[in-house]
Design an enzyme around this catalytic site. Structure first.
Site, PDB file in Angstrom:
ATOM      1  NE  ARG A  65      -3.863   0.459   1.974  1.00  0.00           N
ATOM      2  CZ  ARG A  65      -5.006   0.365   2.638  1.00  0.00           C
ATOM      3  NH1 ARG A  65      -5.181   1.060   3.752  1.00  0.00           N
ATOM      4  NH2 ARG A  65      -5.979  -0.416   2.211  1.00  0.00           N
ATOM      5  CG  HIS A  87      -8.264  -0.986  -1.950  1.00  0.00           C
ATOM      6  ND1 HIS A  87      -7.587  -2.182  -1.798  1.00  0.00           N
ATOM      7  CD2 HIS A  87      -8.596  -0.578  -0.701  1.00  0.00           C
ATOM      8  CE1 HIS A  87      -7.526  -2.470  -0.503  1.00  0.00           C
ATOM      9  NE2 HIS A  87      -8.122  -1.518   0.175  1.00  0.00           N
TER      10      HIS A  87
HETATM   11  N1   CP Z   1     -11.030  -1.253   3.418  1.00  0.00           N
HETATM   12  C1   CP Z   1      -9.744  -0.940   3.700  1.00  0.00           C
HETATM   13  O1   CP Z   1      -8.894  -0.798   2.812  1.00  0.00           O
HETATM   14  O2   CP Z   1      -9.497  -0.806   5.031  1.00  0.00           O
HETATM   15  P1   CP Z   1      -8.071  -0.490   5.664  1.00  0.00           P
HETATM   16  O3   CP Z   1      -7.686   0.905   5.229  1.00  0.00           O
HETATM   17  O4   CP Z   1      -8.246  -0.613   7.144  1.00  0.00           O
HETATM   18  O5   CP Z   1      -7.099  -1.494   5.118  1.00  0.00           O
END
Ligand code: CP
Length: 303
Positions: A101, A129
C-alpha cells in the site's frame, strides 16, 4: 509471473474462478491449511491500514505460510530515501509475494516493473484498491446470488474513494447493472471514470445529490467515508464529512432485500444502530476479504 495492480488485471473468467476458490475455502478451510507451507508474504504498508494488512497476514497464516513486513513508512528505510524499486528488489530476496500500500498513485505498478516476486496493489493513493474490489465482488455474489442485473448506489466521497473507482471499473464487465452515483458536486467520480468506463462502454448512470430520492430503488448501497487524508483543505473536509448519514429512519424507505456494503473504516456515515439490521453486510464483507485474499495468494503463487 502475475501481479495484481489494476482491478482489470484479472479477466471475468479468472475473477469467477477466484471467487469460486474463495467460496470453497470458506466451506473447506482445513483443505487449505498447509498449501503455503514454507512460503512468505511481505506486507509493505507505506500508509495506514487495519483490514487490508491484517486480512492479508491472517490469509497467509491460514494457508500455513508466514508473514513479515512493516506497517508504516516511518519504520522502513523509505525515511532514508530508499525508492520503491530498491525496496521491492530487496524484499523479493526475503519473501515469495508482496502486498504493497502506498499513498502515491502508481507506486505498486512501478514496483512491479522491478520486482522478482508477485506484487499485489493493496491501495495506491486515490487510484485503485483491487483486493477490496475482489472482496466487494465476493460479498455481492454471496449476498445477492449474482453479479448481474441489480441497481447499485455509490454514496459519499466518489472523488477520492479508490474502492469506488475500482469497483465501478470491475462491475462494468457484468451485464444489466444500473449505477446511481450519490455525492455532493465536489465529490463526484473523477472524469476518467466517467469517460473511460461509463461513456466508452455506453453504460448509463445517474448522478444525484440526495440519498432519500433514490434509496428505495437500490439493491446494493455502497457507502463510503469522506477521505480526510486526501483533502487539501481541512475546512472543506469539515463542511462535507457528514453530508450522508445512513440511519434506521432512512432505511425505512429501502427494499427489504437491500445489501449495505462499506469498505470500512466507518466514521459517521452509517449509524451504529444500522449494524443490527440484517441488510448491513459490512462486517461480513470484511471477513470475505480474508478468504478472497487467501484465494488470490494461491493464484499468484500458482498453488
Ligand atoms: N477497506 C480498507 O482498505 O481498510 P483499511 O484501510 O483498514 O485497510
Amino acid at each position: 509471473m502475475r501481479h495484481l495492480i489494476d482491478p482489470m488485471d484479472l479477466n471475468v473468467q479468472e475473477t469467477k474462478e477466484l471467487l469460486a476458490l474463495a467460496n470453497d475455502i470458506i466451506l473447506h478451510k482445513d483443505k487449505y491449511s498447509e498449501v503455503c507451507k514454507g512460503k512468505k508474504l511481505a506486507t509493505l504498508f507505506f500508509e495506514p491500514s487495519t483490514r487490508t494488512r491484517l486480512s492479508f497476514e491472517a490469509a497467509m497464516m491460514e494457508l500455513g505460510g508466514n508473514v513479515l513486513g512493516f506497517s508504516s513508512a516511518d519504520s522502513s528505510s523509505a525515511t532514508k530515501g530508499e525508492s520503491v524499486h530498491d525496496t521491492v528488489q530487496v524484499v523479493g530476496c526475503y519473501a515469495d509475494i508482496i502486498a504493497m500500500r502506498h499513498p502515491k498513485e502508481g507506486a505498486p505498478l512501478l514496483a512491479s516493473l522491478k520486482s522478482p516476486v508477485p506484487i499485489i496493489n493493496a491501495g495506491d493513493g486515490g487510484h485503485y484498491h483491487p483486493t477490496q474490489t475482489l472482496t466487494d465482488l465476493l460479498t455481492i455474489q454471496r449476498e445477492k446470488g449474482r453479479l448481474e442485473d441489480f441497481t447499485i448506489g455509490f454514496c459519499g466521497d466518489l472523488k477520492f474513494g479508490r474502492t469506488v473507482h475500482s469497483l465501478i471499473k470491475a462491475l462494468s464487465r457484468y451485464p444489466n447493472i444500473r449505477y446511481i452515483l450519490i455525492s455532493p458536486k465536489e465529490l463526484q467520480v473523477p472524469d476518467y471514470i466517467r469517460t473511460e468506463v461509463f461513456e466508452n462502454k455506453h453504460i448509463s448512470y445517474r448522478q444525484v445529490e440526495s440519498m432519500d430520492e433514490v434509496i428505495g430503488e437500490l439493491d446494493v448501497l455502497y457507502m463510503t467515508r469522506v477521505q480526510r487524508e486526501r483533502f487539501f483543505n481541512e475546512a472543506d473536509y469539515i463542511r462535507l464529512k457528514d453530508t450522508y448519514i445512513l440511519d434506521t429512519d432512512k432505511l425505512k424507505k429501502a427494499k427489504q432485500e437491500l445489501s449495505i456494503l462499506h469498505p470500512l473504516p466507518r466514521v459517521n456515515e452509517i449509524s451504529t444502530k444500522v449494524d443490527d439490521d440484517p441488510r448491513a453486510c459490512y462486517f461480513r464483507q470484511a471477513l470475505n476479504g480474508k478468504y478472497v485474499r487467501m484465494a488470490l495468494i494461491m493464484k499468484l503463487l500458482e498453488l
